[in-house]
Design an enzyme around this catalytic site. Structure first.
Site, PDB file in Angstrom:
ATOM      1  N   LYS A  10      35.644 -58.608 -57.143  1.00  0.00           N
ATOM      2  CA  LYS A  10      35.729 -59.809 -57.960  1.00  0.00           C
ATOM      3  C   LYS A  10      35.699 -59.417 -59.432  1.00  0.00           C
ATOM      4  O   LYS A  10      35.051 -58.441 -59.824  1.00  0.00           O
ATOM      5  CB  LYS A  10      34.554 -60.734 -57.622  1.00  0.00           C
ATOM      6  CG  LYS A  10      34.606 -62.111 -58.276  1.00  0.00           C
ATOM      7  CD  LYS A  10      33.442 -62.966 -57.791  1.00  0.00           C
ATOM      8  CE  LYS A  10      33.459 -64.363 -58.416  1.00  0.00           C
ATOM      9  NZ  LYS A  10      32.336 -65.194 -57.930  1.00  0.00           N
ATOM     10  N   SER A  54      29.858 -69.473 -53.493  1.00  0.00           N
ATOM     11  CA  SER A  54      31.073 -68.808 -53.984  1.00  0.00           C
ATOM     12  C   SER A  54      31.563 -67.646 -53.144  1.00  0.00           C
ATOM     13  O   SER A  54      32.694 -67.202 -53.327  1.00  0.00           O
ATOM     14  CB  SER A  54      30.867 -68.346 -55.428  1.00  0.00           C
ATOM     15  OG  SER A  54      30.800 -69.439 -56.301  1.00  0.00           O
ATOM     16  N   SER A  79      33.823 -69.567 -56.242  1.00  0.00           N
ATOM     17  CA  SER A  79      34.587 -68.978 -57.332  1.00  0.00           C
ATOM     18  C   SER A  79      35.174 -67.616 -56.985  1.00  0.00           C
ATOM     19  O   SER A  79      35.928 -67.048 -57.761  1.00  0.00           O
ATOM     20  CB  SER A  79      33.674 -68.828 -58.552  1.00  0.00           C
ATOM     21  OG  SER A  79      32.606 -67.924 -58.286  1.00  0.00           O
TER      22      SER A  79
END
Length: 546
Positions: A128, A229, A205
């Protein structure tokens, strides 16, 4: 440069990392191409298809035997990631040449020494955007943080552990602005789509990570979770995703929003297509003794689950009292229940003294303690507007809500959370009186989201109560893929009478044709610092489904 020019230049730079021979001449729209994997495999050669469909365990074995080179494996995943990005917008950074150089160094080591450097030798791992690598941005969806590469001293501890084990980094993946939205969208990259259904969101996210791993452009990647997330993108893309207890895995030097917030912290964890891969990498990180380098990590070694009772008891959550689950999610939950019962386990209703909505509401208040001033200030640095998805997360409207007026209010939130945890822990222990084993339940099965996904612009309709609750409690949780939506089976219940306008809106949103083929799953939840048990129970459910 204006913020628009900076954002466009950054996106163009990322896209330029894709070799011309891998660039698609035209990008089909979501009506022309709904699901990506078959299309992508039509663009790969046979060896690339085989490699990218392999697990880490399989790849590691073949590399260690000399049947595959690190460079061969890396090129295959780079090619697939390049195609996945063009179809879903899942990558925030692309650095294939750097990855090839690393892979060549690993191959040279193998030639000279006749062995691998570690269990991840030559295995591509995605990250990420917020995981720091030297010389690469960690913009976390902000235009103001573009073109500010991290230094050697800022590299994330978890990246060092993975690289020491032989992992090859080749991409970082998109996040929502500030990582506070369940839809992965930013003013830099736009919306990240779901590779199983490009009409829908990848979630957030960690949506870029979910989309890339779901499209098999990575065998395993890392996301973070402060309110869902990891778990939301994982279930939307049919992945196993681990939201461990806070600080079980090292967060040191990972760029973050609301960094170091003491009452409710983000956690980092793996997302993978294969549960054994997830276990291997989680164990590898814990076995590296990360507490030596990160003072927040408790010195808890890996505890292999052995001699666990054969008959298990599970609590199950079937609703939140606010809205009915969509048909595919209800079916996934029921399939999980029946699979466990068929193997001799028992499943009882989970009805703690605190509602899911109470925990979700407390989490929402904690998130907004600064009135989202950090987000407003960071956006002001470049002049970019705050994304609508972020405003929606803050309660909707044109502006962010006010924060707390005194630090005492924040400490009170910590007190309320602590009291919540004690009450629910006590209830968990009390379930021993309800089970046939005489023990408290071993784990909880819960939905993650009311639906299989949503259109990006409709994020404000849905609730975080199935995920926020377990962040507030700080229980360990892992997603388990169960099935996919089927338009011929998952029919709308026309006889259902909604309990509220909100419930009606969610039921009206369901479209069997729209959701067809989209993954649906559940989460398996255990008490704090029980990641090993969570993975074991997930394997019990996985095997029961077989």
């Amino acid at each position: 440069m204006t913020w628009e020019e900076t954002a466009k230049a950054k996106k163009n730079k990322v896209d330029s990392g894709i070799p011309k021979e891998w660039s698609l001449k035209s990008i089909p729209n979501s009506e022309e191409l709904r699901s990506t994997n078959e299309y992508i495999e039509g663009k790969l050669n046979g060896s690339e298809v085989k490699i990218t469909n392999s697990t880490i365990v399989q790849l590691s074995e073949q590399i260690s035997l000399g049947n595959l080179s690190a460079l061969e494996v890396t090129r295959a995943f780079c090619h697939r990631a390049a195609l996945a990005h063009q179809l879903t917008t899942c990558c925030s950074e692309i650095f294939f040449e750097r990855a090839y150089k690393k892979a060549e160094e690993l191959d040279e080591y193998f030639r000279k020494n006749g062995k691998t450097v570690g269990p991840l030798h030559g295995v591509p791992i995605s990250l990420k955007d917020q995981v720091n690598l030297e010389g690469i941005d960690s913009a976390i969806g902000y235009v103001s943080l573009v073109n500010k590469p991290k230094t050697k001293d800022e590299v994330s501890n978890i990246a060092k552990i993975l690289e020491d084990a032989g992992a090859v980094f080749y991409v970082k993946t998109t996040t929502s602005m500030a990582m506070v939205s369940c839809c992965t969208s930013s003013n830099i990259y736009g919306v990240t789509l779901n590779p199983f259904n490009r009409n829908l969101s990848s979630g957030g996210s960690s949506g870029g990570e979910g989309a890339l791993v779901g499209a098999k452009g990575s065998p395993l990647g890392f996301g973070t979770d402060i309110g869902g997330s990891i778990r939301i993108p994982s279930t939307f893309q049919g992945l196993f995703g681990l939201r461990g207890c806070s600080n079980r895995l090292p967060y040191c030097n990972v760029t973050n929003s609301f960094a170091h917030a003491p009452v409710l912290a983000s956690v980092i964890g793996p997302m993978a297509r294969d549960l054994d891969d997830l276990k291997l990498v989680t164990k590898l990180i814990i076995d590296s003794k990360p507490w030596v380098y990160d003072p927040k990590v408790p010195p808890i070694p890996w505890r292999e689950v052995v001699d666990y009772p054969k008959k298990l008891s599970f609590g199950i959550i079937t609703g939140n009292g606010e809205s009915k689950l969509h048909p595919p999610v209800r079916r996934a939950l029921e399939l999980a229940r029946q699979a466990l019962i068929s193997q001799g386990h028992e499943v009882i209703e989970w009805k703690p003294p605190l509602s899911l909505s109470e925990c979700r509401d407390l989490a929402g208040i904690i998130f907004g303690t600064d009135g989202y001033q950090e987000i407003a200030d960071e956006c002001a640095n470049s002049g970019e507007p705050i994304m609508e998805e972020v405003l929606s997360f803050g309660g909707g409207g044109d502006t962010l809500p006010p924060g707390i007026s005194h630090i005492h209010e924040y400490w009170e939130m910590g007190k309320f959370r602590y009291e919540y945890q004690q009450k629910v822990d006590e209830y968990w222990l009390s379930t021993a009186s309800q089970t046939s084993t005489g023990r408290p339940i071993d784990g909880i099965i819960s939905p993650i989201w009311e639906s299989c996904s949503f259109k990006a612009e409709d994020i404000g309709l849905f609730s975080l109560c199935y995920t926020d609750t377990f962040n507030i409690l700080d229980y360990s949780s892992i997603t388990v893929p169960i099935t996919t939506a089927d338009k011929d089976i998952d029919l709308k219940d026309s006889s259902y009478d909604p309990i509220s306008d909100h419930d009606k809106a969610i039921q009206d949103y369901y479209d069997a044709e729209l959701y067809h083929g989209t993954p649906a799953g559940v989460q398996m939840i255990t008490p704090r610092y029980e990641e090993e048990r969570a993975i074991h129970l997930a394997s019990v459910l996985r095997d029961s489904l077989k």
